[in-house]
Scaffold this motif. Structure first.
Motif, PDB file in Angstrom:
ATOM      1  N   THR A 105      73.045  98.980  30.380  1.00 58.42           N
ATOM      2  CA  THR A 105      72.963 100.399  30.745  1.00 58.42           C
ATOM      3  C   THR A 105      71.823 101.106  30.016  1.00 58.42           C
ATOM      4  O   THR A 105      71.720 102.337  30.089  1.00 58.42           O
ATOM      5  N   ASN A 108      72.940 103.862  27.696  1.00 59.30           N
ATOM      6  CA  ASN A 108      73.719 104.978  28.234  1.00 59.30           C
ATOM      7  C   ASN A 108      75.204 104.695  27.969  1.00 59.30           C
ATOM      8  O   ASN A 108      75.818 103.855  28.614  1.00 59.30           O
ATOM      9  N   ARG A 140      69.175 104.539  23.366  1.00 55.05           N
ATOM     10  CA  ARG A 140      68.405 104.987  24.532  1.00 55.05           C
ATOM     11  C   ARG A 140      66.946 105.052  24.236  1.00 55.05           C
ATOM     12  O   ARG A 140      66.474 105.383  23.222  1.00 55.05           O
TER      13      ARG A 140
END
Length: 140
Positions: A105, A108, A140
């Motif tokens: 991800t 995230n 991130r």
């Protein structure tokens, strides 16, 4: 009559591969192992034993050193391939899985929590627990 085989193992129910072409010796050894709660698998040639050696159910191997055709290097390789390692801890598996999900991800955490099927707050607690918040590759 051969001398009785002493019991050296407190572990019951082991699977022994016995490799020998000497029938009397093999028969007595197999009977002694059975009487102690073990399961002997008997093969009379090195070639036949090689087929069974890779089975994950074999716990120990007894090989007649005078058996013709034994390739000791193959025996060592077969035993090494059959070595059982202790299972990984659940924490270790969970840590790896959370890290992989965060990489997937791209850091995230909301999406990672959704993929893992847990609340975001639970994910944050686990990230702190496993020290993943200090891993820059997962941010991130």
């Amino acid at each position: 009559m051969a001398a009785p085989v002493a019991s050296y193992s407190s572990i019951r129910g082991m699977n022994y591969l016995i490799v020998s072409d000497r029938d009397a010796l093999t028969h007595e050894l197999a009977d002694a192992l059975r009487s102690q709660g073990h399961q002997p698998v008997v093969q009379d040639s090195a070639l036949a034993a090689a087929e069974v050696l890779h089975a994950p159910t074999i716990d120990a191997v007894i090989i007649d050193g005078r058996l013709p055709g034994v390739n000791w290097e193959m025996v060592r390789e077969g035993l090494a391939a059959n070595r059982r390692e202790a299972p990984e801890s659940l924490d270790s598996v969970e840590r790896r899985h959370i890290a992989a999900t965060l990489r997937h991800t791209r850091g995230n955490r909301r999406n990672a929590a959704a993929l893992l099927g847990i609340a975001r707050s639970t994910l944050l607690a686990k990230i702190r627990k496993y020290g993943l918040d200090r891993d820059a590759s997962l941010a991130r």
